[in-house]
Design a protein around this motif. Sequence first.
Motif, PDB file in Angstrom:
ATOM      1  N   GLN A 163       0.821  -1.214   0.000  1.00  0.00           N
ATOM      2  CA  GLN A 163       0.000   0.000   0.000  1.00  0.00           C
ATOM      3  C   GLN A 163       0.852   1.260   0.000  1.00  0.00           C
ATOM      4  O   GLN A 163       0.486   2.259  -0.622  1.00  0.00           O
ATOM      5  CB  GLN A 163      -0.970  -0.008   1.203  1.00  0.00           C
TER       6      GLN A 163
ATOM      7  N   LEU B  23      -8.170  -1.228  -2.364  1.00  0.00           N
ATOM      8  CA  LEU B  23      -7.809  -0.638  -1.078  1.00  0.00           C
ATOM      9  C   LEU B  23      -7.014   0.651  -1.283  1.00  0.00           C
ATOM     10  O   LEU B  23      -7.224   1.649  -0.589  1.00  0.00           O
ATOM     11  CB  LEU B  23      -6.994  -1.660  -0.276  1.00  0.00           C
TER      12      LEU B  23
ATOM     13  N   GLN C 152      -8.845  -6.610   1.663  1.00  0.00           N
ATOM     14  CA  GLN C 152      -9.382  -6.169   0.363  1.00  0.00           C
ATOM     15  C   GLN C 152      -8.324  -6.288  -0.736  1.00  0.00           C
ATOM     16  O   GLN C 152      -7.138  -6.177  -0.448  1.00  0.00           O
ATOM     17  CB  GLN C 152      -9.763  -4.690   0.438  1.00  0.00           C
TER      18      GLN C 152
ATOM     19  N   ALA D 233      -8.258   0.369   7.999  1.00  0.00           N
ATOM     20  CA  ALA D 233      -8.748  -0.170   6.724  1.00  0.00           C
ATOM     21  C   ALA D 233      -8.633  -1.686   6.771  1.00  0.00           C
ATOM     22  O   ALA D 233      -7.766  -2.228   7.467  1.00  0.00           O
ATOM     23  CB  ALA D 233      -7.931   0.401   5.568  1.00  0.00           C
TER      24      ALA D 233
END
Length: 197
Positions: free
Chosen positions: A16, A185, A180, A176
Motif C-alpha cells: 500500500q 484498497l 481487500q 482499513a
Amino acid sequence: MFVTFEGLDGSGKSTQAELLRAALEAEGREVVLARDPGGTELGEKIRGLLLGGGEITPWAEAALFAAARAELVERVIEPALQRDADVVCDRYVDSSLAYQGIARGLGVERVLELNLQAIRALLPDRTILLLLDPDVSVQRAGETDRIEREGGDFRRRVDAAYRDLAEMFPRRILTADGTQPAEQLSMLIRGQLRDLS
Ligand code: TYD
C-alpha cells in the motif's frame, strides 16, 4: 503530506505504501518513500541489530528503534517535507507504541515520551492502520525476523494494541480492511487522504 502505514507483518503495508507513492506521483507530486527502521546508513545498521537475532532487553529495543527513527526524521523525512515533497513511510512511531509500549508492556506513555524526543514531535498527518486477523497475517508474512518469531500470543497482543491506538488517536489513525484487493484498497486510501490534498 506525511502519511504512515501500520499493521502486522503480512497486512500489506509495503504494497500500500508503494501504491500510494505511485498514485501521488501520477498526480505530479514528489514523493519520498521510506521504511522504519531503515532508510539511512545508520538506520539500516540498527535494523540489522534489531531484527537479526540475539537477545535485546525491552528498553534497549525501544531505544534502538527510536535511534533509527531519529536518523530517519532528521536526514530524510524533515528535509523532504521542507521542500514540499510528500512522505510515505512504512511503519513509524505507532509501531513502537504497539510493539514495545503495549505488547512488550513498557507503557504507551513512556514509549511515546521517548519517541517524541527522538522525532522532535514530528507526527504523521495521517496513519493508515491495515487490519488483518493475526493468524492470517502469519501465513501472509514471508520470512520471519526476531520480533515476528515471538509467536501467536504476541501477534494477538500487537493486533489488540493497534486497535487501542486507533481509539486513542481517532483523528490521526484511520483503519482499513487489509484483506481487500490491493488496488481497490489503494483507491480507498487515496480517497481518505483527499482532505490533505
Ligand atoms: P518490518 O519493517 O515490517 O519488517 P519486514 O520488512 O521484514 O516486513 O518490521 C520489522 C519488525 O520490527 C516487525 O516485526 C515489527 C518490528 N517493529 C517494532 O517492534 N517496533 C518498531 O518501532 C518498528 C518500526 C518495528
